[in-house]
Design a protein around this motif. Structure first.
Motif, PDB file in Angstrom:
ATOM      1  N   GLY A  35       0.801  -1.209   0.000  1.00 41.33           N
ATOM      2  CA  GLY A  35       0.000   0.000   0.000  1.00 41.33           C
ATOM      3  C   GLY A  35       0.838   1.265   0.000  1.00 41.33           C
ATOM      4  N   ARG A  36       2.164   1.098   0.179  1.00 40.71           N
ATOM      5  CA  ARG A  36       3.047   2.262   0.286  1.00 40.71           C
ATOM      6  C   ARG A  36       4.178   2.273  -0.726  1.00 40.71           C
ATOM      7  NH1 ARG A  36       0.184   0.924   4.098  1.00 40.71           N
ATOM      8  NH2 ARG A  36      -0.631   2.408   5.641  1.00 40.71           N
ATOM      9  N   PHE A  37       4.467   1.129  -1.314  1.00 42.42           N
ATOM     10  CA  PHE A  37       5.510   1.042  -2.335  1.00 42.42           C
ATOM     11  C   PHE A  37       4.973   0.305  -3.555  1.00 42.42           C
ATOM     12  CE2 PHE A  37       7.982   1.542   1.567  1.00 42.42           C
ATOM     13  CZ  PHE A  37       8.884   2.534   1.188  1.00 42.42           C
ATOM     14  N   ALA A  38       5.562   0.615  -4.717  1.00 41.42           N
ATOM     15  CA  ALA A  38       5.097   0.025  -5.976  1.00 41.42           C
ATOM     16  C   ALA A  38       5.779  -1.296  -6.291  1.00 41.42           C
ATOM     17  CB  ALA A  38       5.337   0.999  -7.127  1.00 41.42           C
ATOM     18  N   THR A  39       6.846  -1.629  -5.555  1.00 44.95           N
ATOM     19  CA  THR A  39       7.612  -2.818  -5.890  1.00 44.95           C
ATOM     20  C   THR A  39       8.375  -3.314  -4.677  1.00 44.95           C
ATOM     21  OG1 THR A  39       9.222  -3.742  -7.469  1.00 44.95           O
ATOM     22  CG2 THR A  39       9.655  -1.525  -6.635  1.00 44.95           C
ATOM     23  N   VAL A  40       8.749  -4.589  -4.718  1.00 46.85           N
ATOM     24  CA  VAL A  40       9.621  -5.172  -3.707  1.00 46.85           C
ATOM     25  C   VAL A  40      10.524  -6.191  -4.391  1.00 46.85           C
ATOM     26  CG1 VAL A  40       8.151  -7.147  -3.047  1.00 46.85           C
ATOM     27  CG2 VAL A  40       9.695  -6.121  -1.342  1.00 46.85           C
ATOM     28  N   GLU A  41      11.722  -6.346  -3.866  1.00 44.24           N
ATOM     29  CA  GLU A  41      12.629  -7.397  -4.331  1.00 44.24           C
ATOM     30  C   GLU A  41      12.548  -8.536  -3.321  1.00 44.24           C
ATOM     31  OE1 GLU A  41      17.011  -6.857  -5.811  1.00 44.24           O
ATOM     32  OE2 GLU A  41      17.070  -7.389  -3.679  1.00 44.24           O
ATOM     33  N   ASN A  42      12.084  -9.682  -3.771  1.00 48.28           N
ATOM     34  CA  ASN A  42      11.935 -10.842  -2.890  1.00 48.28           C
ATOM     35  C   ASN A  42      13.283 -11.539  -2.783  1.00 48.28           C
ATOM     36  OD1 ASN A  42      11.279 -13.270  -1.612  1.00 48.28           O
ATOM     37  ND2 ASN A  42       9.222 -13.292  -2.504  1.00 48.28           N
ATOM     38  N   ASN A  43      14.027 -11.235  -1.726  1.00 48.23           N
ATOM     39  CA  ASN A  43      15.343 -11.868  -1.580  1.00 48.23           C
ATOM     40  C   ASN A  43      15.272 -13.178  -0.817  1.00 48.23           C
ATOM     41  OD1 ASN A  43      14.840 -10.839   0.948  1.00 48.23           O
ATOM     42  ND2 ASN A  43      16.710  -9.613   1.092  1.00 48.23           N
ATOM     43  N   GLY A  44      14.109 -13.505  -0.249  1.00 47.85           N
ATOM     44  CA  GLY A  44      13.962 -14.790   0.422  1.00 47.85           C
ATOM     45  C   GLY A  44      14.060 -15.959  -0.539  1.00 47.85           C
ATOM     46  N   THR A  45      13.729 -15.722  -1.816  1.00 49.74           N
ATOM     47  CA  THR A  45      13.797 -16.787  -2.811  1.00 49.74           C
ATOM     48  C   THR A  45      15.235 -17.209  -3.105  1.00 49.74           C
ATOM     49  OG1 THR A  45      13.715 -15.074  -4.516  1.00 49.74           O
ATOM     50  CG2 THR A  45      11.640 -16.127  -3.918  1.00 49.74           C
ATOM     51  N   PHE A  46      16.205 -16.401  -2.684  1.00 46.38           N
ATOM     52  CA  PHE A  46      17.614 -16.765  -2.836  1.00 46.38           C
ATOM     53  C   PHE A  46      17.958 -17.954  -1.938  1.00 46.38           C
ATOM     54  CE2 PHE A  46      22.000 -16.224  -1.202  1.00 46.38           C
ATOM     55  CZ  PHE A  46      22.714 -16.327  -2.394  1.00 46.38           C
ATOM     56  N   TYR A  47      17.336 -18.012  -0.767  1.00 42.64           N
ATOM     57  CA  TYR A  47      17.655 -19.043   0.219  1.00 42.64           C
ATOM     58  C   TYR A  47      16.791 -20.287   0.069  1.00 42.64           C
ATOM     59  CZ  TYR A  47      20.021 -15.068   2.290  1.00 42.64           C
ATOM     60  OH  TYR A  47      20.831 -13.975   2.470  1.00 42.64           O
TER      61      TYR A  47
END
Length: 242
Positions: A35-47
């Motif tokens: 609701g506050r940002f247009a994007t996120v980088e999912n770094n959990g998928t690295f692990y």
């Protein structure tokens, strides 16, 4: 120029009371973030590569237009070190297809000790269909050659522009018609915040490198003390005002 700014990850417990209100349960943090940002980088998928159903759930919990970048599994980048990439890339894309229209770029962050190998890089990038945007973040100085730049350009992959301490730690090559930036640690006060002058300098670099209609993704990885959310919001404001 649409610059989409966000953070590298959203599930940080130390953001409670700093970014997430104490009365918002952790199971609703993604909704609050989106609701506050247009994007996120999912770094959990690295692990750990989640199931397709998990990606589909993330898609259902975010609004139209929200973009989730996916960090490629360390099995591809750090265990196999780009060798025999077909199977891990296929598995990753099958799972991430659950994001549907929410899927943004895939980031391949390479190990610091992995020296440049243009043939390996080209073979890895060849596994991705043209519709999937791929960014590559090398971390060994041997990668800064014309040969590597040519591979990235030929495959339409973006060199990830990376910053540490307010200073670029990668060449500022434009190898695709879109861009990808990662901010690891600012030189501002308090640590690890970015100073306004540092963010303004990066906004100038982005504006000089890409045309107005190009999409540039920018992610802040300085999660300590909630610095990332503050800097991502400030960078979004700066680029929007330009």
């Amino acid at each position: 120029m649409p610059v989409l700014a966000g953070t590298s990850g959203w599930q940080y417990r130390h953001w409670r009371g700093v970014f997430y209100p104490p009365d918002v349960p952790q199971r609703l943090w993604l909704e609050y973030y989106a609701g506050r940002f247009a994007t996120v980088e999912n770094n959990g998928t690295f692990y750990r590569l989640p199931a397709r159903e998990t990606f589909s759930e993330w898609h259902a919990r975010t609004p139209d237009g929200f973009v989730m970048a996916v960090k490629a599994s360390r099995y591809l980048s750090h265990v196999r070190r780009l060798r025999e990439p077909a199977e891990p890339v296929r598995r990753m894309l099958e799972a991430a297809s659950g994001l549907a229209g929410t899927l943004g770029p895939v980031l391949i962050q390479l190990p610091p000790g992995l020296a440049a190998d243009p043939a390996l890089l080209d073979e890895c990038l060849r596994q991705f269909p043209a519709r999937v945007r791929v960014a590559v973040e090398p971390r060994h100085e041997s990668w800064w050659t014309d040969g590597i730049r040519a591979v990235l350009t030929a495959r339409g992959a973006a060199l990830c522009w990376a910053d540490r301490g307010g200073t670029p730690v990668t060449p500022l090559w434009r190898t695709a018609d879109w861009g990808y930036l990662r901010f690891h640690e600012g030189g501002g006060d308090p640590w690890p915040r970015y100073a306004t002058a540092e963010l303004r300098a990066w906004a100038d670099r982005v504006a000089a490198a890409w045309p107005r209609d190009a999409t540039v993704y920018a992610y802040f990885n300085n999660d300590q003390e909630g610095a990332a959310v503050q800097d991502a919001a400030a960078f979004a404001d700066l680029t929007r005002s330009r």
